[in-house]
Design a protein around this motif. Structure first.
Motif, PDB file in Angstrom:
ATOM      1  N   THR A  41      78.498 -26.529  28.417  1.00 42.40           N
ATOM      2  CA  THR A  41      78.356 -25.070  28.315  1.00 42.40           C
ATOM      3  C   THR A  41      79.159 -24.513  27.146  1.00 42.40           C
ATOM      4  O   THR A  41      78.702 -23.649  26.396  1.00 42.40           O
ATOM      5  N   GLU A  42      80.390 -25.031  26.999  1.00 40.32           N
ATOM      6  CA  GLU A  42      81.224 -24.576  25.899  1.00 40.32           C
ATOM      7  C   GLU A  42      80.620 -24.946  24.539  1.00 40.32           C
ATOM      8  O   GLU A  42      80.665 -24.178  23.588  1.00 40.32           O
ATOM      9  N   LEU A  43      80.047 -26.161  24.456  1.00 45.28           N
ATOM     10  CA  LEU A  43      79.399 -26.571  23.219  1.00 45.28           C
ATOM     11  C   LEU A  43      78.221 -25.666  22.884  1.00 45.28           C
ATOM     12  O   LEU A  43      78.019 -25.263  21.732  1.00 45.28           O
ATOM     13  N   GLN A  44      77.409 -25.354  23.901  1.00 45.45           N
ATOM     14  CA  GLN A  44      76.268 -24.465  23.686  1.00 45.45           C
ATOM     15  C   GLN A  44      76.736 -23.078  23.243  1.00 45.45           C
ATOM     16  O   GLN A  44      76.170 -22.467  22.342  1.00 45.45           O
ATOM     17  N   ARG A  45      77.811 -22.593  23.910  1.00 43.99           N
ATOM     18  CA  ARG A  45      78.333 -21.272  23.552  1.00 43.99           C
ATOM     19  C   ARG A  45      78.867 -21.271  22.120  1.00 43.99           C
ATOM     20  O   ARG A  45      78.635 -20.335  21.350  1.00 43.99           O
ATOM     21  N   SER A  46      79.578 -22.339  21.756  1.00 40.63           N
ATOM     22  CA  SER A  46      80.107 -22.446  20.396  1.00 40.63           C
ATOM     23  C   SER A  46      78.979 -22.484  19.374  1.00 40.63           C
ATOM     24  O   SER A  46      79.043 -21.866  18.320  1.00 40.63           O
ATOM     25  N   SER A  47      77.901 -23.237  19.717  1.00 43.96           N
ATOM     26  CA  SER A  47      76.762 -23.319  18.806  1.00 43.96           C
ATOM     27  C   SER A  47      76.090 -21.966  18.641  1.00 43.96           C
ATOM     28  O   SER A  47      75.730 -21.557  17.534  1.00 43.96           O
ATOM     29  N   LEU A  48      75.942 -21.231  19.757  1.00 40.30           N
ATOM     30  CA  LEU A  48      75.328 -19.911  19.694  1.00 40.30           C
ATOM     31  C   LEU A  48      76.182 -18.955  18.864  1.00 40.30           C
ATOM     32  O   LEU A  48      75.672 -18.171  18.055  1.00 40.30           O
ATOM     33  N   GLU A  49      77.519 -19.015  19.072  1.00 40.44           N
ATOM     34  CA  GLU A  49      78.399 -18.149  18.304  1.00 40.44           C
ATOM     35  C   GLU A  49      78.324 -18.468  16.810  1.00 40.44           C
ATOM     36  O   GLU A  49      78.314 -17.586  15.961  1.00 40.44           O
ATOM     37  N   SER A  50      78.247 -19.775  16.501  1.00 42.46           N
ATOM     38  CA  SER A  50      78.143 -20.180  15.094  1.00 42.46           C
ATOM     39  C   SER A  50      76.852 -19.672  14.476  1.00 42.46           C
ATOM     40  O   SER A  50      76.826 -19.163  13.353  1.00 42.46           O
ATOM     41  N   GLU A  51      75.733 -19.809  15.210  1.00 42.80           N
ATOM     42  CA  GLU A  51      74.452 -19.327  14.699  1.00 42.80           C
ATOM     43  C   GLU A  51      74.474 -17.809  14.525  1.00 42.80           C
ATOM     44  O   GLU A  51      73.950 -17.268  13.553  1.00 42.80           O
ATOM     45  N   THR A  52      75.097 -17.109  15.502  1.00 44.40           N
ATOM     46  CA  THR A  52      75.177 -15.647  15.415  1.00 44.40           C
ATOM     47  C   THR A  52      75.983 -15.215  14.200  1.00 44.40           C
ATOM     48  O   THR A  52      75.607 -14.292  13.462  1.00 44.40           O
ATOM     49  N   GLU A  53      77.121 -15.898  13.952  1.00 49.06           N
ATOM     50  CA  GLU A  53      77.933 -15.579  12.783  1.00 49.06           C
ATOM     51  C   GLU A  53      77.169 -15.836  11.491  1.00 49.06           C
ATOM     52  O   GLU A  53      77.234 -15.063  10.542  1.00 49.06           O
ATOM     53  N   SER A  54      76.415 -16.969  11.473  1.00 48.81           N
ATOM     54  CA  SER A  54      75.634 -17.295  10.277  1.00 48.81           C
ATOM     55  C   SER A  54      74.573 -16.238  10.019  1.00 48.81           C
ATOM     56  O   SER A  54      74.369 -15.794   8.885  1.00 48.81           O
ATOM     57  N   GLU A  55      73.884 -15.811  11.101  1.00 49.30           N
ATOM     58  CA  GLU A  55      72.854 -14.779  10.940  1.00 49.30           C
ATOM     59  C   GLU A  55      73.471 -13.464  10.486  1.00 49.30           C
ATOM     60  O   GLU A  55      72.921 -12.748   9.649  1.00 49.30           O
ATOM     61  N   THR A  56      74.667 -13.137  11.039  1.00 44.17           N
ATOM     62  CA  THR A  56      75.342 -11.897  10.657  1.00 44.17           C
ATOM     63  C   THR A  56      75.724 -11.919   9.184  1.00 44.17           C
ATOM     64  O   THR A  56      75.546 -10.934   8.460  1.00 44.17           O
ATOM     65  N   GLU A  57      76.269 -13.080   8.723  1.00 41.53           N
ATOM     66  CA  GLU A  57      76.635 -13.203   7.310  1.00 41.53           C
ATOM     67  C   GLU A  57      75.414 -13.086   6.416  1.00 41.53           C
ATOM     68  O   GLU A  57      75.447 -12.438   5.368  1.00 41.53           O
ATOM     69  N   THR A  58      74.301 -13.727   6.845  1.00 42.78           N
ATOM     70  CA  THR A  58      73.066 -13.650   6.052  1.00 42.78           C
ATOM     71  C   THR A  58      72.569 -12.215   5.958  1.00 42.78           C
ATOM     72  O   THR A  58      72.179 -11.733   4.893  1.00 42.78           O
ATOM     73  N   GLU A  59      72.591 -11.505   7.096  1.00 43.65           N
ATOM     74  CA  GLU A  59      72.141 -10.116   7.101  1.00 43.65           C
ATOM     75  C   GLU A  59      73.048  -9.260   6.220  1.00 43.65           C
ATOM     76  O   GLU A  59      72.590  -8.378   5.491  1.00 43.65           O
ATOM     77  N   THR A  60      74.373  -9.534   6.283  1.00 37.33           N
ATOM     78  CA  THR A  60      75.313  -8.762   5.465  1.00 37.33           C
ATOM     79  C   THR A  60      75.057  -8.988   3.976  1.00 37.33           C
ATOM     80  O   THR A  60      75.061  -8.052   3.175  1.00 37.33           O
ATOM     81  N   GLU A  61      74.835 -10.280   3.603  1.00 36.51           N
ATOM     82  CA  GLU A  61      74.550 -10.587   2.204  1.00 36.51           C
ATOM     83  C   GLU A  61      73.257  -9.921   1.752  1.00 36.51           C
ATOM     84  O   GLU A  61      73.165  -9.385   0.653  1.00 36.51           O
ATOM     85  N   THR A  62      72.231  -9.952   2.636  1.00 38.53           N
ATOM     86  CA  THR A  62      70.943  -9.331   2.295  1.00 38.53           C
ATOM     87  C   THR A  62      71.109  -7.829   2.110  1.00 38.53           C
ATOM     88  O   THR A  62      70.580  -7.246   1.162  1.00 38.53           O
ATOM     89  N   GLU A  63      71.855  -7.198   3.036  1.00 38.43           N
ATOM     90  CA  GLU A  63      72.078  -5.760   2.919  1.00 38.43           C
ATOM     91  C   GLU A  63      72.845  -5.437   1.643  1.00 38.43           C
ATOM     92  O   GLU A  63      72.561  -4.459   0.956  1.00 38.43           O
ATOM     93  N   SER A  64      73.845  -6.289   1.320  1.00 39.37           N
ATOM     94  CA  SER A  64      74.628  -6.069   0.102  1.00 39.37           C
ATOM     95  C   SER A  64      73.760  -6.174  -1.137  1.00 39.37           C
ATOM     96  O   SER A  64      73.832  -5.349  -2.047  1.00 39.37           O
ATOM     97  N   GLU A  65      72.891  -7.216  -1.185  1.00 37.64           N
ATOM     98  CA  GLU A  65      71.986  -7.371  -2.333  1.00 37.64           C
ATOM     99  C   GLU A  65      71.027  -6.190  -2.429  1.00 37.64           C
ATOM    100  O   GLU A  65      70.746  -5.688  -3.511  1.00 37.64           O
ATOM    101  N   THR A  66      70.519  -5.749  -1.255  1.00 42.39           N
ATOM    102  CA  THR A  66      69.584  -4.619  -1.254  1.00 42.39           C
ATOM    103  C   THR A  66      70.267  -3.359  -1.767  1.00 42.39           C
ATOM    104  O   THR A  66      69.706  -2.597  -2.555  1.00 42.39           O
ATOM    105  N   GLU A  67      71.525  -3.141  -1.307  1.00 34.99           N
ATOM    106  CA  GLU A  67      72.254  -1.960  -1.760  1.00 34.99           C
ATOM    107  C   GLU A  67      72.519  -2.031  -3.262  1.00 34.99           C
ATOM    108  O   GLU A  67      72.425  -1.028  -3.969  1.00 34.99           O
ATOM    109  N   THR A  68      72.853  -3.259  -3.751  1.00 35.01           N
ATOM    110  CA  THR A  68      73.106  -3.416  -5.185  1.00 35.01           C
ATOM    111  C   THR A  68      71.845  -3.112  -5.990  1.00 35.01           C
ATOM    112  O   THR A  68      71.891  -2.417  -7.005  1.00 35.01           O
TER     113      THR A  68
END
Length: 202
Positions: A41-68
């Protein structure tokens, strides 16, 4: 009879001992299963958190590029609009100046004999000589002629195109219409070019 009782007691003790061992083993197995489940369960939770962070970073980079890109487009549009407005302002200013001079009955009226002249580098040039007529309700031609103004820089020795504005101011301070004059200075022929033309003519 006593022997039977002893044997029976031994059997009961053995059964109780085996039941105890069974329960201990079952408890240990259950604990291992629970630990394994928790670890998974902890491994699954860690994997989900990692994927969520990756998606958040990707969205942030996309928003930053769009704003630029948006900022760049906005700046480009602003600069383009600014240049257009400046050009329109200059054009309107010249038009208003000419219109004001023509509408003011007290302002001088100036005309040119030509609005463009082409000379060779080194030739003499006098923009005032291209003023054909200049009239006023008060001042005579001599007074007005001395108050002809030429706006803009030119160099008759340097090839290029020079745009000049020619106008006059009378003794009352009224400005005439502004006439635009284009001076084109062509490069002078070198001695080699002159000799080549002479030889080709022979």
């Amino acid at each position: 009879m006593l022997l039977y009782i002893i044997i029976l007691a031994a059997l009961v003790a053995c059964i109780v001992y085996f039941l105890y061992l069974y329960r201990v083993r079952q408890s240990s197995y259950s604990e291992e299963v629970r630990q394994a489940s928790l670890t998974e369960t902890e491994l699954q939770r860690s994997s989900l958190e990692s994927e969520t962070e990756s998606e958040t970073e990707t969205e942030t980079e996309t928003e930053s590029e769009t704003e630029t890109e948006t900022d760049t487009e906005t700046e480009s549009e602003t600069e383009s609009e600014g240049e257009t407005e400046e050009t329109e302002t200059e054009s309107v200013s010249e038009t208003d100046s000419t219109a004001a001079a023509s509408q003011n009955p007290y302002a001088p009226v100036l005309t040119l004999s030509a609005n463009q002249e082409t000379i060779t580098a080194g030739d003499s040039f006098d923009p005032v000589s291209y003023v054909a007529t200049i009239t006023d309700d008060k001042d005579n031609r001599y007074v007005l002629w001395r108050n002809i103004q030429v706006a803009g820089n030119y160099d008759a020795d340097v090839p290029g195109e020079y745009e000049l504005q020619i106008y006059a101011v009378d003794s009352s301070g009224y400005s005439s219409n502004i006439e635009t004059f284009l001076l084109v200075v062509q490069p002078a022929e070198t001695e080699t070019e002159a000799e080549t033309e002479t030889e080709s003519g022979l």
